[in-house]
Enzyme design. Structure first.
Site, PDB file in Angstrom:
ATOM      1  N   GLU A   1       4.770  -9.643 -55.156  1.00  0.00           N
ATOM      2  CA  GLU A   1       5.554 -10.758 -55.685  1.00  0.00           C
ATOM      3  C   GLU A   1       5.782 -10.593 -57.186  1.00  0.00           C
ATOM      4  O   GLU A   1       4.812 -10.459 -57.945  1.00  0.00           O
ATOM      5  CB  GLU A   1       4.821 -12.074 -55.392  1.00  0.00           C
ATOM      6  CG  GLU A   1       4.716 -12.347 -53.900  1.00  0.00           C
ATOM      7  CD  GLU A   1       3.587 -13.297 -53.525  1.00  0.00           C
ATOM      8  OE1 GLU A   1       3.079 -14.022 -54.394  1.00  0.00           O
ATOM      9  OE2 GLU A   1       3.205 -13.288 -52.335  1.00  0.00           O
TER      10      GLU A   1
ATOM     11  N   GLU B   1       1.950 -12.917 -48.494  1.00  0.00           N
ATOM     12  CA  GLU B   1       0.887 -11.945 -48.731  1.00  0.00           C
ATOM     13  C   GLU B   1       0.548 -11.172 -47.469  1.00  0.00           C
ATOM     14  O   GLU B   1       0.188  -9.989 -47.522  1.00  0.00           O
ATOM     15  CB  GLU B   1      -0.354 -12.644 -49.291  1.00  0.00           C
ATOM     16  CG  GLU B   1      -0.179 -13.220 -50.701  1.00  0.00           C
ATOM     17  CD  GLU B   1       0.624 -14.511 -50.773  1.00  0.00           C
ATOM     18  OE1 GLU B   1       0.858 -15.122 -49.696  1.00  0.00           O
ATOM     19  OE2 GLU B   1       1.035 -14.933 -51.873  1.00  0.00           O
TER      20      GLU B   1
ATOM     21  N   GLN C   1      -0.679 -11.778 -56.223  1.00  0.00           N
ATOM     22  CA  GLN C   1      -0.410 -12.308 -57.566  1.00  0.00           C
ATOM     23  C   GLN C   1      -1.680 -12.861 -58.228  1.00  0.00           C
ATOM     24  O   GLN C   1      -1.875 -12.688 -59.432  1.00  0.00           O
ATOM     25  CB  GLN C   1       0.680 -13.373 -57.499  1.00  0.00           C
ATOM     26  CG  GLN C   1       1.263 -13.689 -58.836  1.00  0.00           C
ATOM     27  CD  GLN C   1       2.633 -14.303 -58.722  1.00  0.00           C
ATOM     28  OE1 GLN C   1       2.768 -15.516 -58.594  1.00  0.00           O
ATOM     29  NE2 GLN C   1       3.664 -13.477 -58.768  1.00  0.00           N
ATOM     30  N   PHE C   2      -2.501 -13.506 -57.445  1.00  0.00           N
ATOM     31  CA  PHE C   2      -3.846 -13.909 -57.870  1.00  0.00           C
ATOM     32  C   PHE C   2      -4.778 -13.663 -56.689  1.00  0.00           C
ATOM     33  O   PHE C   2      -4.353 -13.810 -55.533  1.00  0.00           O
ATOM     34  CB  PHE C   2      -3.896 -15.405 -58.238  1.00  0.00           C
ATOM     35  CG  PHE C   2      -3.246 -15.738 -59.555  1.00  0.00           C
ATOM     36  CD1 PHE C   2      -4.000 -15.842 -60.723  1.00  0.00           C
ATOM     37  CD2 PHE C   2      -1.882 -15.943 -59.631  1.00  0.00           C
ATOM     38  CE1 PHE C   2      -3.397 -16.151 -61.933  1.00  0.00           C
ATOM     39  CE2 PHE C   2      -1.274 -16.250 -60.844  1.00  0.00           C
ATOM     40  CZ  PHE C   2      -2.032 -16.347 -62.001  1.00  0.00           C
ATOM     41  N   ALA C   3      -6.024 -13.337 -56.975  1.00  0.00           N
ATOM     42  CA  ALA C   3      -6.991 -13.141 -55.894  1.00  0.00           C
ATOM     43  C   ALA C   3      -7.060 -14.388 -55.012  1.00  0.00           C
ATOM     44  O   ALA C   3      -7.253 -14.307 -53.808  1.00  0.00           O
ATOM     45  CB  ALA C   3      -8.374 -12.831 -56.468  1.00  0.00           C
ATOM     46  N   ASP C   4      -6.861 -15.542 -55.617  1.00  0.00           N
ATOM     47  CA  ASP C   4      -6.890 -16.821 -54.911  1.00  0.00           C
ATOM     48  C   ASP C   4      -5.818 -16.899 -53.832  1.00  0.00           C
ATOM     49  O   ASP C   4      -5.860 -17.780 -52.984  1.00  0.00           O
ATOM     50  CB  ASP C   4      -6.667 -17.957 -55.899  1.00  0.00           C
ATOM     51  CG  ASP C   4      -7.396 -17.723 -57.205  1.00  0.00           C
ATOM     52  OD1 ASP C   4      -8.266 -18.532 -57.531  1.00  0.00           O
ATOM     53  OD2 ASP C   4      -7.103 -16.723 -57.902  1.00  0.00           O
ATOM     54  N   TYR C   5      -4.838 -16.016 -53.894  1.00  0.00           N
ATOM     55  CA  TYR C   5      -3.729 -16.072 -52.942  1.00  0.00           C
ATOM     56  C   TYR C   5      -3.795 -14.946 -51.926  1.00  0.00           C
ATOM     57  O   TYR C   5      -2.822 -14.622 -51.274  1.00  0.00           O
ATOM     58  CB  TYR C   5      -2.391 -16.071 -53.688  1.00  0.00           C
ATOM     59  CG  TYR C   5      -2.278 -17.217 -54.650  1.00  0.00           C
ATOM     60  CD1 TYR C   5      -2.812 -18.466 -54.321  1.00  0.00           C
ATOM     61  CD2 TYR C   5      -1.663 -17.080 -55.891  1.00  0.00           C
ATOM     62  CE1 TYR C   5      -2.752 -19.529 -55.201  1.00  0.00           C
ATOM     63  CE2 TYR C   5      -1.595 -18.147 -56.775  1.00  0.00           C
ATOM     64  CZ  TYR C   5      -2.146 -19.358 -56.426  1.00  0.00           C
ATOM     65  OH  TYR C   5      -2.082 -20.418 -57.294  1.00  0.00           O
TER      66      TYR C   5
ATOM     67  N   PRO D   1      -3.907 -15.674 -47.220  1.00  0.00           N
ATOM     68  CA  PRO D   1      -2.945 -15.452 -46.123  1.00  0.00           C
ATOM     69  C   PRO D   1      -2.936 -13.995 -45.653  1.00  0.00           C
ATOM     70  O   PRO D   1      -2.513 -13.707 -44.540  1.00  0.00           O
ATOM     71  CB  PRO D   1      -1.600 -15.843 -46.740  1.00  0.00           C
ATOM     72  CG  PRO D   1      -1.931 -16.752 -47.876  1.00  0.00           C
ATOM     73  CD  PRO D   1      -3.256 -16.265 -48.403  1.00  0.00           C
TER      74      PRO D   1
ATOM     75  N   HIS E   1      -6.586 -20.325 -59.579  1.00  0.00           N
ATOM     76  CA  HIS E   1      -6.257 -19.157 -60.408  1.00  0.00           C
ATOM     77  C   HIS E   1      -7.519 -18.611 -61.062  1.00  0.00           C
ATOM     78  O   HIS E   1      -7.472 -18.045 -62.150  1.00  0.00           O
ATOM     79  CB  HIS E   1      -5.251 -19.499 -61.517  1.00  0.00           C
ATOM     80  CG  HIS E   1      -3.963 -20.052 -61.023  1.00  0.00           C
ATOM     81  ND1 HIS E   1      -3.783 -21.379 -60.773  1.00  0.00           N
ATOM     82  CD2 HIS E   1      -2.781 -19.448 -60.725  1.00  0.00           C
ATOM     83  CE1 HIS E   1      -2.548 -21.583 -60.343  1.00  0.00           C
ATOM     84  NE2 HIS E   1      -1.923 -20.440 -60.304  1.00  0.00           N
TER      85      HIS E   1
HETATM   86  C1  LIG Z   1      -0.159 -18.247 -51.555  1.00  0.00           C
HETATM   87  C2  LIG Z   1       0.446 -18.169 -52.905  1.00  0.00           C
HETATM   88  N1  LIG Z   1       1.044 -17.028 -53.301  1.00  0.00           N
HETATM   89  C3  LIG Z   1       1.562 -16.919 -54.543  1.00  0.00           C
HETATM   90  C4  LIG Z   1       1.504 -17.968 -55.436  1.00  0.00           C
HETATM   91  C5  LIG Z   1       2.038 -17.815 -56.873  1.00  0.00           C
HETATM   92  N2  LIG Z   1       3.258 -18.609 -57.068  1.00  0.00           N
HETATM   93  C6  LIG Z   1       3.213 -19.857 -57.567  1.00  0.00           C
HETATM   94  S1  LIG Z   1       4.719 -20.581 -57.639  1.00  0.00           S
HETATM   95  C7  LIG Z   1       5.464 -19.188 -57.016  1.00  0.00           C
HETATM   96  C8  LIG Z   1       6.951 -19.175 -56.809  1.00  0.00           C
HETATM   97  C9  LIG Z   1       7.403 -20.227 -55.824  1.00  0.00           C
HETATM   98  O1  LIG Z   1       8.802 -20.281 -55.783  1.00  0.00           O
HETATM   99  P1  LIG Z   1       9.548 -21.414 -54.965  1.00  0.00           P
HETATM  100  O2  LIG Z   1       8.860 -21.625 -53.651  1.00  0.00           O
HETATM  101  O3  LIG Z   1      10.983 -21.073 -54.897  1.00  0.00           O
HETATM  102  O4  LIG Z   1       9.310 -22.760 -55.788  1.00  0.00           O
HETATM  103  P2  LIG Z   1       9.850 -23.154 -57.240  1.00  0.00           P
HETATM  104  O5  LIG Z   1       8.848 -22.645 -58.223  1.00  0.00           O
HETATM  105  O6  LIG Z   1      11.182 -22.542 -57.410  1.00  0.00           O
HETATM  106  O7  LIG Z   1       9.902 -24.633 -57.254  1.00  0.00           O
HETATM  107  C10 LIG Z   1       4.526 -18.187 -56.774  1.00  0.00           C
HETATM  108  C11 LIG Z   1       4.836 -16.845 -56.254  1.00  0.00           C
HETATM  109  C12 LIG Z   1       0.878 -19.146 -54.979  1.00  0.00           C
HETATM  110  N3  LIG Z   1       0.770 -20.228 -55.756  1.00  0.00           N
HETATM  111  N4  LIG Z   1       0.364 -19.220 -53.729  1.00  0.00           N
END
Ligand SMILES: Cc1ncc(C[n+]2csc(CCOP(=O)(O)OP(=O)(O)O)c2C)c(N)n1
Ligand SMILES: Cc1ncc(C[n+]2csc(CCOP(=O)(O)OP(=O)(O)O)c2C)c(N)n1
Ligand SMILES: [Mg+2]
Ligand SMILES: [Mg+2]
Lengths: 337, 376, 337, 376
Positions: A29, A60, A82-86, A89, A129
């Site tokens: 990501e 993920e 993107q973070f270990a917390d993620y 999945p 995070h």
């Molecule tokens: C499981 C998971 N993976 C990755 C992230 C990191 N992350 C946070 S916001 C984001 C982008 C989300 O985009 P979108 O769904 O389009 O929402 P928007 O920010 O545009 O409102 C990502 C990749 C996360 N929070 N949770």
């Protein structure tokens, strides 16, 4: 030699691995065009094209699942969570698939992938995070689990991980991306350029997986730790003038038991440190292992200092994080026992 | 039913989601645009593949009743799909199967006795007794290691296909899943990736109407078909009579050509019926309507291809009887051979020390120590 | 009192909980019409209707995710993972969501759900029908983790779990569903009707979560275990005539530290047993805890006997499973040390 | 565009997947079948809600620049969607939001100062400093606790809705997700459940065209719209101009009525644009085309509703200026109050001992021991 941050060292490792082996592909990501939210893959897409380094949809499981398929084809994917917390999945793909593929197919297929993930706290990231989920990997046969603590190791270990024939989970404590955090959040950040381990050799080198590094020699007690807490332990030992031997484990599985045993036999005392919640953390394994192998040499109970058994709290970060105060007190406790 | 051009717009293909691709009509004639270009010999080979699967399954069920194996899963009634697709694809392509695609191995000419060795978990088991029976692995025959966990293979197949495309290779991947398991999250993972990267992959959903005790509705929900799922991603999706060997061949070939021509993924919903129990651990009498098999509108795939060959003048009862006998004999002697290598039931299995191999490419120290303890 | 198998006791617990509280709902794969592949929910749909007990699509994340939503609404969902090995797709919902909801919302919302799962080996299930993933839950703050070993406990603990205000992971070693497996797979199965713990009180009773049960008193060494291995330990002790105190932990988190410490202080020796892979298994936590709290009472190293660090192999099941031979040898080793 | 009957066949609604529901035309007139029945006062309330969100966001960004808070996420340009949907739903309904639906809280009248206390993680923070800023929880206001993990809330919302239906309640749930996060597996989990059990839930996808640095295509793949996904499950799916407060109100109301009438789930793809950075940790200049905001065809939601009210003769520059001033003052004084309770930056935060509360309903022994150690 070049002075590098850990981010730069990780970037450099990618560059070198991708140059040496065109089977190495990198995705995740925001990893491609942007170069990752921590910029660890910056410049790769520009240099190698978007067939070698690319963005992935936010899934993920798809990222790791696809990486396994690519590896089965013959590529060497290195992907970022993107973070270990993620990574949760993707946990099924990591645990049930990547870790077991070679074994269940009796070597017919294998999954030489690297799953990188920024881990740990210290950046006011709150509970999603800041996690250090290494123990969730060390319990899984077939995985190699690495936690890095400095630019020099990060480069050499990442190259080794990419070259490894099996899946490697590679944790990068984000708090030390830009400097060796001593645990004093209220003091200015020291940059890696001021630290010997920020001096990174140019070009290719690999640090074998499974070998610990004696970060500081000492004779009063052995500190087993990894990641950010290596630096905190050093600070605590210095502050209290304790002759601690600090072992940076670097690879948790397979564990460098020889280095550990040698040290504990020498010191007779052992402190185990990590950031993750204490219960069933990797510290439990370390404590159990040391106890099994050094029982008759131990002069005091092995003490664990770790994150509390709560989610990582945002505002109370510094009450949660095992800082130099808590670590130093524990050192004295182990010495006094 | 119309056969669309390989690069037909997805909106047009979309209309086929609720229709059914068929070739063999009720009299055994091959009709319509989907009739594949197959020689009589190729059709007889298909018949032999399916009959071999069926004979193999019957023998293994018997072995289970005899207490010789611990577990088995048959493909009764679904043989056409895997058998035909294997023949429609090419060596070098890679299938990511479930536990009900033994037809892929048999149609690829994988040694029957090896399959049995795996099922028996005996000393000759290529998987060294590690896997539950039927969870084969055969890279040499384009057959990915089967996982016990449902759906995980789906995104893996997409990744394999992406890798092939990235390397400029023409090999394609084929992913398999049951209609019940299409409810799993990794089904979505695969469709997202396949749609975004236009991976050269066939996404098979075998709708045999049952997921253990649960009818297909629970996975399908309110949509009319599973092929609908593909349309949600603009992945061309067709529904095919899975009991029609010729339709199965033609549809697989069409999807494979699309993939090979860089036209991206194709989803195929195969309509068929699980005629037997889910596995040897299952008792369908508790949940299954009586007479369901007889009432199912799509007739038996072996019978239909046989009837077609007879109508063509290429087959008759004698030849069929001879073939059946030949196959049964082959299966019987394969089993005799496999059985001579022991089994999990007889306790003649790979040595305990082998358990520690292949956890990693090289044995790490802790596993060496543990292996030594087992030896004790 | 009625003689029950563990399956029947679990069914009975469901019945009673559903009767007493109409907020209790039960669902999962094959759980409704069929009554579950192990028949633990048989009869519930017939008795309570398909709004209270129903089949779910094959999606473990959806099952747990929906259960959390239902719990937030005010229901008390008790869901089944068909095998513990198949909980991984639901791991994110369990770990990141159910476990943390109360804490992250400061009590605004909570997730009183039970996630039941048949676990453990001994039925020739191969690597995906044999796992004991308890350590993957014990590391997670906010979860209560229960492993049952007999019908009496299973009923009382399941009722308590359903009544609990927080998420409970409830592992049911499938090898003891129908009888107290002594570890000798080559001997006839003893049914629960021949065992005192197969005598189950009629009607309602709850066994408090967090309390261990001393399965057998003894003075030579303490055996800490749970699930199937409780019975294996008993067999081994009997066979070798060892005066072992066997503690069935029942709840792993929160752990009944008092009962453990009291026993180890008495015996001075400790053996830890489980079926899961040894590295980072819950045995590591037990060993570390005992070592921390009983260091000065320990006369011998704490020994762990557990599954090897490999996937659970199908044909070599009995080389993997810690049977009475291995357990008995370890007991003697602890006594001899 | 046509407004279908609540129980219109999904096949007919399907055609709307690629169209766009709009009410406000370029001159600010409300036209077509979707015009909601809203009084001028209700529209002014909507305007106030959106302006409050915008003023709130601006103040928080300033607080971040001032070093008073650690993190913030604004909703600039997307305010209409959450504000309108909150007003279209009823007390007792439950939203399962992401981090970009502060409009839900503001339109529900949740105390602004409480939101700020949460963001500051100060002594008055209702979440006791545990959560990252903006991850609110407010059951009293129909707002489910926000998770840092994307997509997990989606199946939870479906479960909540199923529970409501099972209990014969008329409350409905509303699930929120970004277009990027719709690629996550739990999106599928929710759609499977919603389709199978026909749960009374609104499935919102806010398509603001960006997921951090990644344009919407990566999640969407080859399909034309995100609404397509719904069609794959026969879940009626519509696309709506998310910058049109009246369309947002009408579409939400339509979907809510469908849910309340037991007609099942509705998926709504909201078209809008993330005008600002992803968060205060993000630097969009690296990846984002210049002038994207100006070129986006759907004009600013606040401006459009204001223009509409002016066209109705219900609004003018003076009233607008007064309202803006009133809101800014309210926000400013709320911030002054919140700030007086300390912040994570000033170190005036809840006591460390509170960290151990709420891990479980009752404090277990090991946490009691750990709490005592923190006290040391
Ligand atoms: C499981 C998971 N993976 C990755 C992230 C990191 N992350 C946070 S916001 C984001 C982008 C989300 O985009 P979108 O769904 O389009 O929402 P928007 O920010 O545009 O409102 C990502 C990749 C996360 N929070 N949770
Ligand atoms: C993740 C996971 N969940 C549950 C199971 C248990 N399980 C094995 S097969 C099966 C039914 C699958 O049905 P379907 O996908 O229709 O395939 P079929 O058996 O009909 O070929 C289930 C629930 C599993 N193997 N993996
Ligand atoms: Mg099926
Ligand atoms: Mg977005």
């Amino acid at each position: 030699m070049t002075a590098m941050t850990m981010v730069e060292a990780i970037r450099d490792a990618h560059m070198i691995a991708m140059e040496r082996d065109d089977r190495v592909v990198v995705f995740g990501e925001d990893v491609g065009f942007f170069g990752g939210v921590f910029r660890c893959t910056q410049g790769l897409q520009e240099r190698f094209g978007d067939h070698r380094c690319f963005d992935a949809p936010i899934n993920e499981s798809a990222i790791v699942g696809a990486a396994i398929g690519m590896a089965a084809y013959g590529l060497r994917p290195c992907v970022e969570m993107q973070f270990a917390d993620y990574m949760y999945p993707a946990y099924d793909q990591i645990v049930s698939e990547a870790a077991r593929l070679r074994h269940r197919s009796a070597g017919d297929f294998s999954a030489p992938i690297v799953v990188r993930m920024p881990s740990g706290g210290g950046i006011f990231g709150g509970q999603t995070h800041s996690q250090s989920p290494e123990a969730l990997f060390t319990h899984v046969a077939g995985l190699t689990t690495v936690v890095v603590s400095n630019p020099y190791d990060a480069k050499g270990l990442l190259i080794a991980a990419i070259e490894d024939e099996d899946p490697v989970v590679f944790l990068e404590p984000k708090r030390v991306y830009n400097g060796p955090f001593d645990g004093h959040h209220d003091r200015p950040v020291v940059p890696w350029s001021k630290h010997p381990l920020g001096e990174v050799p140019d070009g290719y080198y690999a640090i074998p997986l499974g070998e610990a590094r004696v970060h500081r020699t000492g004779s009063d007690l052995t500190v087993l730790t990894y990641g950010t807490l290596v630096h905190v332990a050093e600070t605590a030992a210095n502050e209290r003038d304790i002759d601690a031997e600090i072992i940076d484990l670097r690879t948790l599985v397979p564990l460098d038991v020889d280095t550990i045993v040698e040290s504990v036999v020498k010191t007779g005392r052992c402190l185990v440190l990590h950031e993750a919640t204490v219960t069933s953390g990797f510290g439990a394994e370390l404590s159990a292992t040391v106890q099994e192998r050094c029982f008759y040499h131990l002069e005091a109970p092995i003490v664990r200092v770790a994150g509390w058994d709560t989610p990582y709290p945002h505002a109370l970060e510094w009450s949660y994080f095992p800082g130099p105060e808590r670590v130093g007190r524990a050192m004295q406790e182990v010495l006094a026992a | 039913m119309k056969k669309p051009a390989l690069d037909e717009k997805v909106e047009r293909v979309a209309l086929m989601r609720k229709q059914l691709v068929r070739v063999l009509d009720d009299d055994g004639s091959a009709v319509g645009e989907w009739v594949p270009d197959l020689s009589a010999d190729a059709k007889i080979a298909g018949l032999r593949d399916m009959m071999t699967v069926r004979s193999f399954d019957a023998r293994m069920l018997r072995a289970h009743r005899q207490g010789k194996i611990s577990f088995y899963m048959q493909a009764l009634g679904e043989e056409a799909i895997a058998c035909a697709q294997q023949r429609a694809l090419r060596p070098g392509d890679m299938h990511f199967p479930t536990y009900r695609q033994q037809g892929l191995l048999i149609a690829a000419g994988y040694p029957i006795v090896q399959m049995m060795n795996q099922i028996l978990s005996n000393e000759q088991d290529p998987l060294k007794g590690r896997q539950l029976p039927v969870l084969y692995s055969a890279k040499s025959h384009g057959f990915f290691s089967i996982s016990g966990n449902l759906a995980t293979q789906y995104p893996q197949a997409v990744g394999w296909a992406m890798a092939s495309a990235m390397r400029g290779d023409t090999a394609i991947a084929s992913a398999w899943i049951g209609e019940g398991a299409s409810a799993e999250n990794d089904f979505h993972a695969a469709l997202v990736m396949a749609s975004t990267y236009q991976a050269p992959v066939i996404l098979n959903i075998v709708n045999n109407h049952w997921a253990i005790s649960t009818p297909e509705d629970f996975a399908r929900g309110a949509s009319a078909t599973f092929a609908d799922r593909g349309y949600g991603f603009s992945i061309p999706a067709i529904r095919v009579d899975g009991n029609d060997y010729l339709a199965a061949y033609a549809a697989s070939q069409w999807a494979a050509e699309r993939a090979r021509s860089n036209l991206g993924p194709t989803l195929i919903e195969w309509i068929t019926l699980r005629r037997g129990a889910h596995s040897t651990s299952d008792d369908p009498s508790v949940y299954r309507p009586e007479h369901e098999s007889e009432q199912f509108p799509l007739a038996d795939p072996v019978e239909r291809l046989r009837q077609h060959l007879v109508a063509l003048g290429e087959w008759d009862d004698d030849r069929h009887r001879d073939l059946q006998h030949e196959i049964d004999t082959e299966i019987e002697s394969a089993f005799a051979e496999a059985d001579s290598h022991g089994s999990v039931k007889s306790g003649v299995v790979p040595s305990p020390a082998t358990m520690f191999d292949d956890v990693y490419a090289e044995l790490p120290r802790h596993l060496r120590e543990q292996r030594d303890q087992v030896g004790e």
